[in-house]
Design an enzyme around this catalytic site. Structure first.
Site, PDB file in Angstrom:
ATOM      1  N   ASN A  75      -1.434 -10.289  -8.862  1.00 22.77           N
ATOM      2  CA  ASN A  75      -2.460  -9.278  -8.621  1.00 22.77           C
ATOM      3  C   ASN A  75      -2.207  -8.087  -9.540  1.00 22.77           C
ATOM      4  O   ASN A  75      -1.074  -7.804  -9.886  1.00 22.77           O
ATOM      5  CB  ASN A  75      -2.408  -8.860  -7.139  1.00 22.77           C
ATOM      6  CG  ASN A  75      -3.340  -7.711  -6.796  1.00 22.77           C
ATOM      7  OD1 ASN A  75      -2.940  -6.758  -6.149  1.00 22.77           O
ATOM      8  ND2 ASN A  75      -4.586  -7.800  -7.215  1.00 22.77           N
ATOM      9  N   GLY A  76      -3.298  -7.419  -9.944  1.00 25.61           N
ATOM     10  CA  GLY A  76      -3.153  -6.203 -10.736  1.00 25.61           C
ATOM     11  C   GLY A  76      -3.658  -6.354 -12.162  1.00 25.61           C
ATOM     12  O   GLY A  76      -3.204  -7.228 -12.890  1.00 25.61           O
ATOM     13  N   GLY A 130      -9.401  -7.660  -7.472  1.00 24.12           N
ATOM     14  CA  GLY A 130      -9.768  -6.624  -6.529  1.00 24.12           C
ATOM     15  C   GLY A 130     -11.028  -5.900  -6.930  1.00 24.12           C
ATOM     16  O   GLY A 130     -12.134  -6.414  -6.795  1.00 24.12           O
ATOM     17  N   HIS A 143       1.568  -7.597  -6.622  1.00 23.96           N
ATOM     18  CA  HIS A 143       0.875  -6.625  -7.471  1.00 23.96           C
ATOM     19  C   HIS A 143       1.864  -6.205  -8.549  1.00 23.96           C
ATOM     20  O   HIS A 143       2.908  -5.625  -8.254  1.00 23.96           O
ATOM     21  CB  HIS A 143       0.437  -5.416  -6.640  1.00 23.96           C
ATOM     22  CG  HIS A 143      -0.406  -4.442  -7.397  1.00 23.96           C
ATOM     23  ND1 HIS A 143      -1.285  -3.578  -6.787  1.00 23.96           N
ATOM     24  CD2 HIS A 143      -0.525  -4.186  -8.722  1.00 23.96           C
ATOM     25  CE1 HIS A 143      -1.895  -2.835  -7.692  1.00 23.96           C
ATOM     26  NE2 HIS A 143      -1.446  -3.193  -8.882  1.00 23.96           N
ATOM     27  N   CYS A 153       0.841  -1.196   0.000  1.00 28.32           N
ATOM     28  CA  CYS A 153       0.000   0.000   0.000  1.00 28.32           C
ATOM     29  C   CYS A 153       0.881   1.252   0.000  1.00 28.32           C
ATOM     30  O   CYS A 153       1.771   1.390   0.844  1.00 28.32           O
ATOM     31  CB  CYS A 153      -0.918   0.001   1.217  1.00 28.32           C
ATOM     32  SG  CYS A 153      -1.990   1.467   1.299  1.00 28.32           S
TER      33      CYS A 153
END
Length: 340
Positions: free
Chosen positions: A204-205, A226, A164, A93
């Protein structure tokens, strides 16, 4: 053992326990992750405020934010005591608030600290300790620099990395921009799996549909969706059939998903929950269907009112049914005209 072939991302202010229970109506096998919870919140405000979940959510992982090894270890033990199936440390994050707390993506600049944290967590609990990170931060963007982050953490026994596939700019971009502007680089994640075949690598992403997941799964062990899962949740209805081999399992209709969720809403309302805190997660269920806008509008306008109950959802569903019937009648009329 957790099968992380398909996972749903931790998303601040979105993937709360109401959202996760709703997602569970669509897939019985997808691994669910909580919103990030800071170690300070758990240790100072108490786990009763932040850790409750529904038994139906399993397998469910708690994502922690923090950089103090002792605090993370305490929270990992608490997570295990609460029955979570996994504890995950956030190293991805990029928000200013998270950076000010010296955790999140900025931890990628200090892999030895992350390794110490992971080791302390592993020593305090028996559930899996996993790491979610970016492919890099700021000017740390080479493949070797990502390896330099992963390797010492893997050496202490961490075997699952959720990557990510964008780097994060810690200065100059907002969290939203950091999800969109830095380019995706799946090849770096694929290379990580080739070079560390013993590790479980989750991509991820940029994954916006189940079709988007097919190619990555040829190269890595799992995928994580997500915002697409949140904004268009019905895409999850085929997860168990496509990724977990349940080909004989019927795919739920949108109507059935909603009907199966109603008892949960009623139960939560009886325990003092506010309707809008629950229904905000279902607004995208009928996305692309006749009446979807009316469904969203009715719930958005009514669910926050004092005393709002289950009838708000039932009324919104009736609008969908009526609009569907009108659309079907119109389609039948058009067909008759063509045949005539």
């Amino acid at each position: 053992m957790i099968d992380r072939t398909f996972t749903l991302a931790p998303m601040m202010e979105w993937s709360d326990r109401h959202c996760r229970f709703f997602w569970r109506q669509l897939s019985q096998h997808a691994v669910l992750y909580t919103e990030m919870v800071t170690t300070g919140a758990i240790l100072h405000a108490g786990p009763d405020r932040f850790l409750p979940y529904n038994d139906e959510e399993h397998p469910v992982a708690l994502q922690l934010g923090g950089s103090n090894a002792s605090d993370l270890a305490k929270c990992a033990k608490i997570a295990e005591d609460w029955g979570y199936d996994e504890v995950n440390i956030n190293c991805g994050c990029p928000s200013d608030r998270v950076q000010n707390g010296h955790f999140g993506a900025c931890l990628m600049a200090n892999p030895n600290l992350v390794a110490d944290c992971v080791k302390s967590m592993q020593d305090s609990c028996t559930i899996p300790v996993t790491v979610k990170h970016r492919i890099g931060i700021d000017h740390m963007e080479s493949y070797q620099e990502m390896v330099d982050f992963v390797a010492p953490i893997a050496e202490v026994g961490c075997s699952t990395f959720i990557v990510h596939a964008r780097k994060a700019w810690l200065h100059g971009l907002s969290p939203k921009e950091n999800r969109e502007i830095p380019p995706l680089n799946y090849d770096m994640v694929y290379q990580l799996k080739r070079d560390f075949p013993e590790l479980e690598i989750i991509l991820n992403g940029g994954l916006n549909s189940l079709d988007d997941c097919e190619e990555p799964l040829k190269h890595v062990d799992g995928v994580m969706l997500g915002r697409a899962a949140y904004q268009t949740p019905y895409i999850l209805a085929e997860v168990d059939q496509r990724f977990y081999g349940e080909t004989d399992k019927a795919i739920k209709s949108r109507d059935q998903v909603l009907l199966d969720f109603l008892p949960y809403i009623e139960k939560q309302l009886s325990q003092g929950a506010r309707l809008n805190h629950i229904t905000r997660h279902i607004l995208g269920l009928f996305q692309g269907q006749p009446g979807a806008k009316l469904f969203r509008r009715h719930i958005s306008q009514k669910a926050h009112l004092r005393g709002a109950g289950i009838e708000v959802v039932e009324q919104a569903h009736q609008l969908i049914i009526e609009q569907r019937q009108l659309a079907e009648a119109y389609a039948a009329e058009q067909k008759q005209r063509v045949q005539a």
